[in-house]
Write a protein that holds these residues in place. Structure first.
Motif, mmCIF file in Angstrom:
data_model
loop_
_atom_site.group_PDB
_atom_site.id
_atom_site.type_symbol
_atom_site.label_atom_id
_atom_site.label_comp_id
_atom_site.label_asym_id
_atom_site.label_seq_id
_atom_site.Cartn_x
_atom_site.Cartn_y
_atom_site.Cartn_z
ATOM 1 N N TRP A 176 -10.302 0.961 39.485
ATOM 2 C CA TRP A 176 -9.194 0.895 40.085
ATOM 3 C C TRP A 176 -7.960 1.310 39.722
ATOM 4 O O TRP A 176 -6.652 1.575 39.552
ATOM 5 C CB TRP A 176 -8.619 -0.310 41.366
ATOM 6 N N SER A 177 -8.312 1.314 38.111
ATOM 7 C CA SER A 177 -7.493 1.479 36.832
ATOM 8 C C SER A 177 -6.136 2.708 37.218
ATOM 9 O O SER A 177 -5.039 2.683 37.166
ATOM 10 C CB SER A 177 -7.734 0.900 35.701
ATOM 11 N N ASP A 178 -7.236 3.449 36.599
ATOM 12 C CA ASP A 178 -6.106 4.607 36.934
ATOM 13 C C ASP A 178 -6.644 5.396 38.393
ATOM 14 O O ASP A 178 -6.192 6.837 38.245
ATOM 15 C CB ASP A 178 -6.650 5.661 36.133
ATOM 16 N N LEU B 256 3.346 -5.031 42.136
ATOM 17 C CA LEU B 256 3.899 -3.780 41.390
ATOM 18 C C LEU B 256 5.062 -3.291 41.657
ATOM 19 O O LEU B 256 5.478 -3.912 43.069
ATOM 20 C CB LEU B 256 2.787 -3.162 41.780
ATOM 21 N N GLU B 257 5.844 -3.168 41.284
ATOM 22 C CA GLU B 257 7.273 -2.743 41.837
ATOM 23 C C GLU B 257 7.110 -1.209 41.302
ATOM 24 O O GLU B 257 6.210 -0.555 40.802
ATOM 25 C CB GLU B 257 8.482 -3.284 40.639
ATOM 26 N N GLU C 241 4.578 0.402 38.673
ATOM 27 C CA GLU C 241 5.165 -0.512 37.575
ATOM 28 C C GLU C 241 4.753 -1.691 37.670
ATOM 29 O O GLU C 241 4.990 -2.491 38.321
ATOM 30 C CB GLU C 241 6.245 0.614 37.091
ATOM 31 N N PRO C 242 4.434 -2.778 36.582
ATOM 32 C CA PRO C 242 4.137 -4.176 36.522
ATOM 33 C C PRO C 242 4.667 -4.281 36.602
ATOM 34 O O PRO C 242 6.517 -3.893 35.842
ATOM 35 C CB PRO C 242 3.083 -3.850 35.295
ATOM 36 N N ALA D 81 -2.693 3.893 41.295
ATOM 37 C CA ALA D 81 -0.953 4.724 41.004
ATOM 38 C C ALA D 81 -1.080 5.587 41.824
ATOM 39 O O ALA D 81 -0.140 6.247 42.546
ATOM 40 C CB ALA D 81 -0.294 5.437 39.762
ATOM 41 N N SER D 82 -1.981 6.545 42.240
ATOM 42 C CA SER D 82 -2.264 7.668 43.095
ATOM 43 C C SER D 82 -2.534 7.086 44.837
ATOM 44 O O SER D 82 -1.670 7.886 45.300
ATOM 45 C CB SER D 82 -3.537 9.044 42.674
#
Length: 281
Positions: A116-118, A270-271, A141-142, A121-122
């Motif tokens: 899930w790391s990449d 996450l922000e 963003e973290p 964001a999608s």
């Protein structure tokens, strides 16, 4: 001649190193039957501060790494954990077959989060519809440094709360399961040899009631996961302390760690950053 076995010394894991508690204290860890297993370091407030400093120092580099790179490192942790399968099964106890299955499930959970790391964001980001000559894009963003109180499940539960925090770019300070801390420190040895930068994960062993309030009140901690807190009064105290600098708080929960995970543990810390960009410029 018979020889004396070299007994393992269980220490803390702070900034990629394995220090003893600055207080010099330790506490006895026993089996469910009451048999002595080992002495674990009993972390102090000073150890909490040192761990937060290490996590903050590691945050720019870890959050700035590519999502693909973070996924590679989590996959490497899974590889190293698989290689020490028998050792973890022995430390978990409770029957060899069940312990081996628990280790296998932990490895699979790490691989799931690595994948899930990449992609998060999608899924969590978006292009917002606006009426005007510009784009409006939101991306995750973290949050920053997250304090985690780990559940009593010393391996699967620990990975299930730590992996979603770090895969999205946060760093963390973890209070290991108080009664079963030994697999947590052995896991720290895996982290130290798996390309994970020092300070991304910091593991403290000791008394939850002593350490959690100081992490909750620490002004350089941005998020608080209280999953492993079983004392309602302690949870309330930590939530109240966390409100001082508006930390994101994940309240205690009784979860089935063998169940399929959801995305909520990743998105909780996450922000969302929204960027406006004019068209045609």
């Amino acid at each position: 001649m018979s020889r004396l076995a070299v007994r393992k010394t269980y220490k803390l894991y702070i900034g990629g190193a394995f220090p003893r508690s600055e207080s010099g204290r330790s506490y006895a860890v026993t089996s469910p039957k009451g048999d002595f297993l080992a002495n674990a370091s009993r972390a102090s407030r000073k150890d909490v501060r040192d761990a937060v400093v290490a996590a903050r120092k590691a945050f720019p580099g870890w959050s700035g790494a590519t999502a693909y790179n973070r996924g590679q490192i989590l996959y490497r942790i899974a590889e190293m954990l698989e290689g020490r399968r028998a050792q973890f099964a022995e430390e978990l106890g409770g029957g060899k077959k069940a312990a081996l299955e628990a280790v296998d499930a932990t490895v699979d959970r790490l691989v799931w989060y690595a994948g899930w790391s990449d992609k998060i964001a999608s899924v969590h980001g978006t292009a917002n519809p606006v009426a005007g000559p510009y784009f409006n894009l939101s991306s995750p963003e973290p949050t920053g440094v997250v304090a985690v109180v780990a559940p009593e499940d010393p391996l699967m539960g620990l990975i299930s709360v730590v992996a979603p925090v770090i895969v999205t770019g946060n760093t963390c300070v973890v209070i290991a399961a108080e009664r079963t801390p030994l697999p947590s420190i052995t896991l720290a040895e895996v982290l130290a040899t798996s390309d994970l930068p020092g300070g991304v994960v910091n593991v403290l062993t000791g008394h939850q009631r002593e350490l959690a309030p100081w992490l909750a009140a620490h002004m350089d901690v941005n998020g608080l996961d209280l999953t492993g807190v079983s004392d309602a009064d302690l949870a309330l105290t930590c939530e109240q302390a966390a409100a001082e600098n508006l930390k994101r708080v994940l309240r205690p929960s009784d979860e089935d760690w063998r169940a399929a995970p959801a995305l909520t543990r990743m998105t909780r810390f996450l922000e969302t950053k929204t960027v406006w960009h004019p068209m045609g410029a």
